[in-house]
Design an enzyme around this catalytic site. Structure first.
Site, PDB file in Angstrom:
ATOM      1  N   ASP A   1      31.151  46.587  42.804  1.00 46.89           N
ATOM      2  CA  ASP A   1      31.350  47.212  44.123  1.00 46.89           C
ATOM      3  C   ASP A   1      31.956  46.176  45.068  1.00 46.89           C
ATOM      4  O   ASP A   1      32.573  45.227  44.596  1.00 46.89           O
ATOM      5  CB  ASP A   1      30.011  47.783  44.620  1.00 46.89           C
TER       6      ASP A   1
ATOM      7  N   HIS B   1      35.362  45.963  44.512  1.00 41.31           N
ATOM      8  CA  HIS B   1      36.000  46.837  45.502  1.00 41.31           C
ATOM      9  C   HIS B   1      36.546  46.064  46.694  1.00 41.31           C
ATOM     10  O   HIS B   1      36.852  46.637  47.721  1.00 41.31           O
ATOM     11  CB  HIS B   1      35.027  47.917  45.969  1.00 41.31           C
TER      12      HIS B   1
END
Ligand SMILES: *[C@@H]1O[C@H](CO)[C@@H](O)[C@H](O)[C@H]1NC(C)=O
Ligand SMILES: *[C@@H]1O[C@H](CO)[C@@H](O)[C@H](O)[C@H]1NC(C)=O
Ligand SMILES: *[C@@H]1O[C@H](CO)[C@@H](O)[C@H](O)[C@H]1NC(C)=O
Length: 395
Positions: free
Chosen positions: A217, A240
């Site tokens: 993430d 991310h």
């Protein structure tokens, strides 16, 4: 004692005395019942209590070896500076239920002059938790423990350690002031769910330096009340990217201001540098004074993105614009490769258009050609070679 050695000892003692360097009091977990391959929850907690009560600087040592540990929550205030030096590998239980719904596996709170150091590895053993994670479709899903909670610490440092395979975020920073991460390693597989690297909120003067983050993430995410944040010399990816937000979801959020992201390399991530706010949401606290500088993107899906219509899984309506004002944002010397033609996306709020957004030497390419910039409710200042805004996305 041989003469040379004794002279060295005398000289060193004199030197330490002159410099006023006191050796810290050592609290080795082995003196508190800790042993390799055993569970050190109690040994660590008791060593901490003893060290925290020391009136001179103290150090809790977890020497080389492999240990197991359940949830711990250690607190100050301590009587003097305290360091925890971990050179071993500490493993969390595989079964997430064994952490008894603790927000974090390891919590440090309410300490001034705290240091966490060493070559040690904190292994969150997250595989079972990721496999069971249904939060994408279940809004009342079970919340799993993060590896670390650093809460209300002042003048503190985390250095050299590794956080591995957390069940949830790796690190949460809350209510801290003058807090530095230096040369830390954070790893989890790209497929692991919700394993953000370092999340910072309600904190002032936090630095993330010389750090490698590869996770499933966000590498670094800045929540509300993040102020004077520096992210420098950081390698991020996979994951991310580096995100501000998401913000606006809740009514009582605080502003995010004075952020510097500099000399970072972002590789094979979904986003590069991103600011995201929710539409149809109550939050109004502004985001201002953001600098993204000297950043290399390698094969990034959305290298530069402001998204004020952030609404994953269609949880909200995009019809009511975000109430968050974004201003004074500079993207400067950003180069490398984008995985999409719209390498720069600036989607600002219709009610609160972005102000003073500058693109300065943003030289990104898609398949060898310069990327497009998509700009909505913003008129960026363009300096140096920079993509011109087009309103619609191009195929
Ligand atoms: C959502 O997660 C909760 C907690 O684990 C569980 O009790 C509930 O059955 C789940 N709901 C669905 C629809 O799967
Ligand atoms: C910030 O914390 C570090 C580490 O403890 C300390 O050396 C430094 O003096 C602190 N800075 C300020 C301004 O208090
Ligand atoms: C930029 O960051 C890298 C680590 O990612 C480091 O090796 C390098 O020295 C940094 N450059 C500068 C100018 O600080």
């Amino acid at each position: 004692m041989d003469r040379k050695l004794s002279i060295t000892t005398i000289v060193l003692s004199l030197l330490f005395a002159t410099l006023g360097i006191a050796q810290p009091n050592i609290f080795d977990i082995k003196s508190f019942g800790g042993a390799s391959h055993a569970d050190i929850t109690m040994a660590f907690t008791n060593a901490w209590k003893a060290a925290c009560g020391s009136t001179t600087a103290s150090k809790v040592m977890i020497p080389r070896g492999v240990y197991k540990m359940h949830a711990v929550d250690v607190k100050g205030p301590c009587k003097a500076p305290i360091e925890v030096q971990v050179d071993g590998t500490i493993q969390a239980p595989q079964n997430p239920d064994e952490l008894n719904d603790a927000y974090q596996w390891i919590k440090f709170g309410y300490v001034d002059y705290f240091t966490l150091s060493g070559k040690g590895v904190f292994d969150g053993n997250g595989e079972t938790a990721w496999r069971q994670n249904d939060c994408g479709k279940n809004s009342t899903c079970k919340r799993r423990s993060m590896n670390f909670g650093f809460n209300f610490l002042k003048h503190s440092i985390v250095r050299d350690i590794t956080s591995k395979d957390s069940k949830n975020f790796h690190v949460n920073v809350l209510g801290c002031t003058n807090f530095t991460f230096d040369s830390v390693t954070i790893t989890a597989p790209v497929t692991s769910i919700n394993t953000d690297g370092i999340h910072i909120g309600r904190s002032t003067d936090v630095k993330v330096l010389n750090t490698n983050i590869a996770t499933g993430d966000d590498c670094v995410s800045l929540g509300d009340g993040s102020r004077q944040i520096t992210v420098q010399n950081v390698n991020c990816g996979p994951g991310h990217g580096i995100s501000v937000g998401s913000l606006g979801k809740y009514p009582k959020e605080e502003a995010v201001e004075h952020v510097l992201v500099k000399n970072c390399t972002i590789t094979n991530t979904d986003n590069g540098v991103r600011i995201k706010t929710w539409p149809s949401s109550p939050g109004t606290s502004p985001i201002t004074d953001m600098h993204f500088e000297d950043i290399i993107m390698v094969n990034v899906l959305n290298p530069v993105i402001i998204d004020q219509e952030y609404c994953p899984w269609n949880q909200c309506s995009k019809l009511v614009p975000s109430k968050i004002k974004i201003s004074k944002v500079i993207f400067k010397n950003i180069r490398g490769t984008s995985k999409t033609k719209d390498g720069v996306v600036l989607i600002c709020s219709k009610s609160f258009p972005c102000d003073a957004v500058e693109l300065n030497n943003v030289a990104l390419t898609f398949n060898g050609a310069p990327v497009n910039a998509k700009c909505v409710n913003v008129k960026p200042i363009l300096t140096g070679p920079t993509p011109k805004c087009t309103t619609a996305a191009e195929a």
